[in-house]
Design an enzyme around this catalytic site. Structure first.
Site, PDB file in Angstrom:
ATOM      1  N   VAL A   1      -7.554  -8.139 -11.902  1.00  0.00           N
ATOM      2  CA  VAL A   1      -6.966  -6.791 -11.876  1.00  0.00           C
ATOM      3  C   VAL A   1      -5.445  -6.865 -11.874  1.00  0.00           C
ATOM      4  CG1 VAL A   1      -8.964  -5.621 -10.880  1.00  0.00           C
ATOM      5  CG2 VAL A   1      -7.368  -6.787  -9.352  1.00  0.00           C
TER       6      VAL A   1
ATOM      7  N   HIS B   1     -12.982  -5.441 -14.912  1.00  0.00           N
ATOM      8  CA  HIS B   1     -13.061  -4.985 -13.511  1.00  0.00           C
ATOM      9  C   HIS B   1     -11.889  -4.079 -13.143  1.00  0.00           C
ATOM     10  CE1 HIS B   1     -15.818  -8.640 -12.470  1.00  0.00           C
ATOM     11  NE2 HIS B   1     -16.460  -7.697 -13.105  1.00  0.00           N
TER      12      HIS B   1
ATOM     13  N   CYS C   1      -8.191   9.404 -10.837  1.00  0.00           N
ATOM     14  CA  CYS C   1      -8.467  10.645 -10.105  1.00  0.00           C
ATOM     15  C   CYS C   1      -9.957  10.967 -10.205  1.00  0.00           C
ATOM     16  CB  CYS C   1      -7.643  11.811 -10.655  1.00  0.00           C
ATOM     17  SG  CYS C   1      -8.019  13.366  -9.811  1.00  0.00           S
TER      18      CYS C   1
ATOM     19  N   GLY D   1     -10.888 -20.606 -14.890  1.00  0.00           N
ATOM     20  CA  GLY D   1     -10.582 -20.199 -13.529  1.00  0.00           C
ATOM     21  C   GLY D   1     -11.543 -19.194 -12.943  1.00  0.00           C
ATOM     22  N   THR D   2     -12.843 -19.402 -13.169  1.00  0.00           N
ATOM     23  CA  THR D   2     -13.824 -18.495 -12.579  1.00  0.00           C
ATOM     24  C   THR D   2     -14.985 -19.275 -11.973  1.00  0.00           C
ATOM     25  OG1 THR D   2     -15.173 -16.522 -12.918  1.00  0.00           O
ATOM     26  CG2 THR D   2     -15.033 -18.077 -14.774  1.00  0.00           C
TER      27      THR D   2
HETATM   28  C1  BV8 Z   1     -22.872  -4.416 -11.803  1.00  0.00           C
HETATM   29  C2  BV8 Z   1     -12.550  -5.953  -8.803  1.00  0.00           C
HETATM   30  C3  BV8 Z   1     -24.518  -3.019 -12.900  1.00  0.00           C
HETATM   31  C4  BV8 Z   1     -12.168  -5.535  -7.428  1.00  0.00           C
HETATM   32  C5  BV8 Z   1     -14.584  -7.350  -8.689  1.00  0.00           C
HETATM   33  C6  BV8 Z   1     -27.352 -10.387 -10.914  1.00  0.00           C
HETATM   34  C7  BV8 Z   1     -27.621 -11.317  -9.965  1.00  0.00           C
HETATM   35  C8  BV8 Z   1     -27.058 -11.166  -8.668  1.00  0.00           C
HETATM   36  C9  BV8 Z   1     -26.210 -10.105  -8.341  1.00  0.00           C
HETATM   37  C10 BV8 Z   1     -25.943  -9.182  -9.288  1.00  0.00           C
HETATM   38  C11 BV8 Z   1     -26.519  -9.306 -10.565  1.00  0.00           C
HETATM   39  N1  BV8 Z   1     -26.077  -8.277 -11.310  1.00  0.00           N
HETATM   40  C12 BV8 Z   1     -25.259  -7.499 -10.526  1.00  0.00           C
HETATM   41  C13 BV8 Z   1     -25.156  -8.039  -9.291  1.00  0.00           C
HETATM   42  C14 BV8 Z   1     -24.379  -7.501  -8.188  1.00  0.00           C
HETATM   43  C15 BV8 Z   1     -22.897  -7.890  -8.237  1.00  0.00           C
HETATM   44  C16 BV8 Z   1     -22.752  -9.375  -8.095  1.00  0.00           C
HETATM   45  O1  BV8 Z   1     -22.577 -10.099  -9.061  1.00  0.00           O
HETATM   46  N2  BV8 Z   1     -22.796  -9.820  -6.840  1.00  0.00           N
HETATM   47  C17 BV8 Z   1     -22.564 -11.260  -6.569  1.00  0.00           C
HETATM   48  C18 BV8 Z   1     -21.607 -11.397  -5.413  1.00  0.00           C
HETATM   49  C19 BV8 Z   1     -23.858 -11.965  -6.357  1.00  0.00           C
HETATM   50  N3  BV8 Z   1     -22.254  -7.424  -9.464  1.00  0.00           N
HETATM   51  C20 BV8 Z   1     -21.810  -6.136  -9.493  1.00  0.00           C
HETATM   52  O2  BV8 Z   1     -21.937  -5.339  -8.592  1.00  0.00           O
HETATM   53  C21 BV8 Z   1     -21.101  -5.703 -10.776  1.00  0.00           C
HETATM   54  N4  BV8 Z   1     -21.644  -4.462 -11.261  1.00  0.00           N
HETATM   55  O3  BV8 Z   1     -23.583  -5.378 -11.863  1.00  0.00           O
HETATM   56  O4  BV8 Z   1     -23.209  -3.160 -12.301  1.00  0.00           O
HETATM   57  C22 BV8 Z   1     -24.545  -3.705 -14.268  1.00  0.00           C
HETATM   58  C23 BV8 Z   1     -25.521  -4.607 -14.565  1.00  0.00           C
HETATM   59  C24 BV8 Z   1     -25.569  -5.199 -15.847  1.00  0.00           C
HETATM   60  C25 BV8 Z   1     -24.656  -4.911 -16.828  1.00  0.00           C
HETATM   61  C26 BV8 Z   1     -23.708  -3.997 -16.479  1.00  0.00           C
HETATM   62  C27 BV8 Z   1     -23.623  -3.432 -15.184  1.00  0.00           C
HETATM   63  C28 BV8 Z   1     -19.618  -5.416 -10.530  1.00  0.00           C
HETATM   64  C29 BV8 Z   1     -18.914  -6.621 -10.048  1.00  0.00           C
HETATM   65  C30 BV8 Z   1     -17.395  -6.376 -10.050  1.00  0.00           C
HETATM   66  C31 BV8 Z   1     -16.843  -6.313  -8.645  1.00  0.00           C
HETATM   67  N5  BV8 Z   1     -15.373  -6.269  -8.670  1.00  0.00           N
HETATM   68  N6  BV8 Z   1     -13.218  -7.268  -8.769  1.00  0.00           N
HETATM   69  C32 BV8 Z   1     -11.180  -6.467  -6.762  1.00  0.00           C
HETATM   70  O5  BV8 Z   1     -10.614  -7.331  -7.441  1.00  0.00           O
HETATM   71  O6  BV8 Z   1     -10.977  -6.249  -5.554  1.00  0.00           O
HETATM   72  S1  BV8 Z   1     -15.345  -8.911  -8.635  1.00  0.00           S
HETATM   73  C33 BV8 Z   1     -14.065 -10.023  -8.238  1.00  0.00           C
HETATM   74  O7  BV8 Z   1     -14.711 -11.142  -7.706  1.00  0.00           O
HETATM   75  C34 BV8 Z   1     -13.303 -10.558  -9.439  1.00  0.00           C
HETATM   76  O8  BV8 Z   1     -13.015  -9.573 -10.381  1.00  0.00           O
HETATM   77  C35 BV8 Z   1     -14.245 -11.630  -9.974  1.00  0.00           C
HETATM   78  O9  BV8 Z   1     -15.211 -11.054 -10.829  1.00  0.00           O
HETATM   79  C36 BV8 Z   1     -14.913 -12.097  -8.720  1.00  0.00           C
HETATM   80  C37 BV8 Z   1     -14.215 -13.321  -8.234  1.00  0.00           C
HETATM   81  O10 BV8 Z   1     -14.616 -14.331  -9.004  1.00  0.00           O
HETATM   82  P1  BV8 Z   1     -13.520 -15.326  -9.683  1.00  0.00           P
HETATM   83  O11 BV8 Z   1     -12.522 -14.537 -10.448  1.00  0.00           O
HETATM   84  O12 BV8 Z   1     -14.320 -16.360 -10.367  1.00  0.00           O
HETATM   85  O13 BV8 Z   1     -12.738 -15.923  -8.394  1.00  0.00           O
HETATM   86  P2  BV8 Z   1     -13.294 -16.946  -7.289  1.00  0.00           P
HETATM   87  O14 BV8 Z   1     -12.304 -16.925  -6.195  1.00  0.00           O
HETATM   88  O15 BV8 Z   1     -14.721 -16.694  -6.997  1.00  0.00           O
HETATM   89  O16 BV8 Z   1     -13.228 -18.381  -8.028  1.00  0.00           O
HETATM   90  C38 BV8 Z   1     -11.995 -18.893  -8.458  1.00  0.00           C
HETATM   91  C39 BV8 Z   1     -12.327 -20.086  -9.351  1.00  0.00           C
HETATM   92  O17 BV8 Z   1     -11.094 -20.581  -9.882  1.00  0.00           O
HETATM   93  C40 BV8 Z   1     -13.011 -21.229  -8.598  1.00  0.00           C
HETATM   94  O18 BV8 Z   1     -14.056 -21.749  -9.411  1.00  0.00           O
HETATM   95  C41 BV8 Z   1     -11.877 -22.276  -8.452  1.00  0.00           C
HETATM   96  O19 BV8 Z   1     -12.375 -23.596  -8.550  1.00  0.00           O
HETATM   97  C42 BV8 Z   1     -11.002 -21.967  -9.666  1.00  0.00           C
HETATM   98  N7  BV8 Z   1      -9.572 -22.264  -9.448  1.00  0.00           N
HETATM   99  C43 BV8 Z   1      -8.845 -22.070  -8.307  1.00  0.00           C
HETATM  100  N8  BV8 Z   1      -7.551 -22.441  -8.519  1.00  0.00           N
HETATM  101  C44 BV8 Z   1      -7.478 -22.825  -9.835  1.00  0.00           C
HETATM  102  C45 BV8 Z   1      -8.768 -22.692 -10.430  1.00  0.00           C
HETATM  103  N9  BV8 Z   1      -9.026 -23.014 -11.713  1.00  0.00           N
HETATM  104  C46 BV8 Z   1      -7.979 -23.491 -12.456  1.00  0.00           C
HETATM  105  N10 BV8 Z   1      -6.696 -23.637 -11.954  1.00  0.00           N
HETATM  106  C47 BV8 Z   1      -6.412 -23.329 -10.664  1.00  0.00           C
HETATM  107  N11 BV8 Z   1      -5.183 -23.490 -10.194  1.00  0.00           N
END
Ligand code: BV8
Length: 230
Positions: A90, A106, A114, A172-173
């Site tokens: 974001v 996202h 609004c 980075g995800t």
């Molecule tokens: C939805 C905005 C219906 C807000 C965010 C199926 C199975 C299980 C669960 C679900 C499923 N389908 C839906 C769900 C529910 C849920 C979900 O996935 N839950 C999880 C927790 C199990 N999903 C939802 O609710 C989504 N909506 O599904 O609607 C639908 C269904 C189908 C089709 C359409 C719609 C909505 C999810 C969005 C939520 N909002 N962000 C905010 O930012 O506050 S999510 C937020 O967290 C981020 O946007 C991102 O998506 C996620 C974080 O993940 P990453 O970006 O990967 O970050 P993370 O810290 O986890 O990892 C960092 C990585 O970088 C690591 O691997 C690390 O090793 C690496 N790294 C670190 N440093 C470096 C690096 N790499 C390289 N260089 C570096 N220096």
């Protein structure tokens, strides 16, 4: 190899000083997702949620894009085919690095939405003080981000791009959040080659044809050089 879809996550902005979510010291260590990033949380305690996003919105404006963001902007400008960046982030660091073909699935910190008149407004200030909507005057502005349980943005355009992709690259995800975490399988089933560039193997690493580990500011410029030299 013409059409490339790049998915980015918090890891690409980590070296710009923006917290990731799940790494040590990450956002989710200090805040419970269900307290700050769901519509239920906003209904229950809007001040807590607004303060959380006001803090992050202010912080992102003090950060700069890094070498990984700049390398992707260069690839967009010089690649002979199509490049689309789909980001879960974001922040606006891809755009500030010069990329233009960026889909924020996202949402973005720098918009307020609004919920009374559905207008979206560029927003750099705070929302906790309940400012009126510039269009309808209602004090109904919320962060324009997709919370858990809400439908991500641009899903049609994303699936259309995945259908046309020759190469899918995730940068980075952690592969923890859906539907983004499922794109590698979709792309693979649609015939695309798949590559992961990440500090450590992600939860979906086994779905990729190739996985490279290291910091984004090293891996991404290296990969872009390879693509433009190819
Ligand atoms: C939805 C905005 C219906 C807000 C965010 C199926 C199975 C299980 C669960 C679900 C499923 N389908 C839906 C769900 C529910 C849920 C979900 O996935 N839950 C999880 C927790 C199990 N999903 C939802 O609710 C989504 N909506 O599904 O609607 C639908 C269904 C189908 C089709 C359409 C719609 C909505 C999810 C969005 C939520 N909002 N962000 C905010 O930012 O506050 S999510 C937020 O967290 C981020 O946007 C991102 O998506 C996620 C974080 O993940 P990453 O970006 O990967 O970050 P993370 O810290 O986890 O990892 C960092 C990585 O970088 C690591 O691997 C690390 O090793 C690496 N790294 C670190 N440093 C470096 C690096 N790499 C390289 N260089 C570096 N220096």
């Amino acid at each position: 190899m013409r059409n490339i879809v790049v998915l980015t996550g918090a890891g690409i902005s980590a070296e710009s000083g923006i917290d990731t979510f799940r790494d040590g010291g990450g956002l989710w260590e200090r805040h419970r997702v269900e307290d700050v990033a769901t519509p239920e949380a906003f209904a229950r305690d809007p001040e807590l949620v607004q303060r959380f996003y006001d803090m992050r919105r202010a912080a992102v404006q003090t950060k700069q894009p890094n070498a990984a963001h700049h390398a992707l902007a260069r690839l967009e400008a010089e690649w002979r085919g199509e490049l689309l960046i789909v980001t879960q982030n974001v922040d606006d660091l891809h755009e500030r690095a010069g990329a233009s073909r960026v889909l924020h699935m996202h949402g973005t910190h720098l918009n307020a939405w609004c919920t009374a008149c559905d207008a979206r407004h560029r927003w750099t200030g705070t929302l906790i003080d309940k400012p009126p909507c510039p269009d309808c005057g209602e004090a109904s502005l919320r962060p324009d981000v997709v919370w858990f349980g809400e439908m991500p943005y641009e899903m049609e355009r994303i699936y259309a791009a995945l259908r046309g992709a020759d190469l899918f690259v995730a940068i980075g995800t952690s592969g923890a959040v859906y539907p983004a975490a499922g794109f590698v399988q979709d792309a693979s089933q649609l015939g695309a080659r798949t590559l992961e560039l990440n500090l450590a193997r992600s939860q979906g690493s086994h779905w990729f044809d190739e996985s490279r580990q290291g910091p984004a500011t090293q891996l991404v410029p290296q990969w872009v050089e390879e693509m433009l030299a190819g």
